[in-house]
Design a protein around this motif. Sequence first.
Motif, PDB file in Angstrom:
ATOM      1  N   SER A  14     -21.024  62.364 176.972  1.00  0.00           N
ATOM      2  CA  SER A  14     -21.684  63.110 175.890  1.00  0.00           C
ATOM      3  C   SER A  14     -20.699  64.097 175.255  1.00  0.00           C
ATOM      4  O   SER A  14     -20.636  64.239 174.028  1.00  0.00           O
ATOM      5  N   ASN A  17     -18.224  62.202 173.013  1.00  0.00           N
ATOM      6  CA  ASN A  17     -18.790  61.814 171.714  1.00  0.00           C
ATOM      7  C   ASN A  17     -18.988  63.012 170.802  1.00  0.00           C
ATOM      8  O   ASN A  17     -18.869  62.892 169.578  1.00  0.00           O
ATOM      9  N   ARG A  20     -15.561  63.530 169.508  1.00  0.00           N
ATOM     10  CA  ARG A  20     -15.247  62.398 168.626  1.00  0.00           C
ATOM     11  C   ARG A  20     -15.823  62.594 167.227  1.00  0.00           C
ATOM     12  O   ARG A  20     -15.190  62.221 166.225  1.00  0.00           O
ATOM     13  N   THR A  21     -17.009  63.187 167.129  1.00  0.00           N
ATOM     14  CA  THR A  21     -17.618  63.388 165.805  1.00  0.00           C
ATOM     15  C   THR A  21     -17.188  64.713 165.168  1.00  0.00           C
ATOM     16  O   THR A  21     -17.050  64.803 163.950  1.00  0.00           O
ATOM     17  N   GLU A  66     -17.785  54.610 169.329  1.00  0.00           N
ATOM     18  CA  GLU A  66     -18.590  55.392 170.268  1.00  0.00           C
ATOM     19  C   GLU A  66     -18.086  55.187 171.689  1.00  0.00           C
ATOM     20  O   GLU A  66     -17.726  54.086 172.095  1.00  0.00           O
ATOM     21  N   ASN A  68     -18.573  54.895 175.527  1.00  0.00           N
ATOM     22  CA  ASN A  68     -19.666  54.517 176.424  1.00  0.00           C
ATOM     23  C   ASN A  68     -19.261  54.477 177.886  1.00  0.00           C
ATOM     24  O   ASN A  68     -20.117  54.513 178.775  1.00  0.00           O
ATOM     25  N   ASN A  73     -13.257  56.850 177.535  1.00  0.00           N
ATOM     26  CA  ASN A  73     -12.921  58.279 177.509  1.00  0.00           C
ATOM     27  C   ASN A  73     -11.447  58.510 177.804  1.00  0.00           C
ATOM     28  O   ASN A  73     -10.816  59.369 177.180  1.00  0.00           O
TER      29      ASN A  73
END
Length: 395
Positions: A14, A17, A20-21, A66, A68, A73
């Motif tokens: 989490s 991500n 990442r955004t 994304e 997962n 990671n």
Amino acid sequence: MVFGRSLTETRLISSANYVRTELPTRLAHRIRDMQTLPYVVVTNPHISQVYELYYKAFESLRRVREINTLDDNERFCKKISETLQEHLTVIPKLAMGVIECRDLMKAEDMDKFMNTILRSRISRRVIAEQHLALTETFNSPWHFPDSPTTTGASHEFVGEVFLKCNAKEVVERCGEEVRALASVAYGPSTSLPSIKLSGHLDATFPYILSHLEYIIGELLRNSIQATVEKQKMGGTASALPPIEVTICEAPQHVIIRVSDQGGGIPREILPYLWAFSKGPRSNERLENLHHVPKMAATLQEVRVSQDLPESHPTSTGNSSATRHLHDTSLSSLSSRPPNLRLGMGLPLGRVYAEYWAGSLEVHSLEGYGVDAFLQISKLGNKNEQLTMRASMDAV
């Protein structure tokens, strides 16, 4: 800190991500800021190089799919580590660019641009390095709360955040480093002022150590240089007055006052104290910046001795000896000559302080000395303070 407590694989992914955004979004805003600068400013070679670095990072990060799995990671961590290293050239290039363009834009607009881009840069590095630190913690045995190998010291950090940051210990550690630097700059035979601590010496608060060390280090460095040079100009051999550091703990914050008797700030410098572009010493600063190819804006980059432990402590003890397990771009850098003045310590220190809802003020008594007041939020629940959230998110 929220992601870091009771770290699980789901929380780590989490966190990945989130980073990442966030990174490409924040980079896009800064690219947009640079696109709105006057064309003649953007074509400056230094600012143009920063623009290219940002655009390259944006293009690279926005293509990351994304995350997962832990393998996803790991690949992502490698990418953001490489990007962090590439961007160590950003601060000196920006600084040289704004000085060279100082007559092409209003000084207040240039400083506003510089403050925004530096604060955003801190925000990106913080979330990226926090995730790298959490990943390293997750891959280590001590992240399991009930593990027999877990010690008290391992709970002192949540990623990059040091939960029990002690102001007294930070001042003492920075004082030793800065005195060592001054000894190299002025010669071992030069007497240096002592650092005298008073007040609430047990005050602790959660903070990112490298940020606090940078601010305190720059304040002490300014005070020591001013005190030594005042004596050299006066030609007296009397003992140097000490630099007095007072720590004051209030319910919601800690205030650290650094007082010296170094003669104060010259009248012609005072109006430009927080400026990145203008000032009577701009040409000297520009020349000095050419000797600094990389800059992470940390105390560690000007360290004389590189012998501090880099590994995570395995037992509880004095937190001044505590060093995070994670060797980030905030804790290692190419050396900068100790007597090289860049004129960025105070304005950059204030960006760091205000980023975590704090403040940095300087009061000068010309002919006597300077009082600097650093206020730090101690609640540990402050969100990052980005310049006008609405304008940061605006396209």
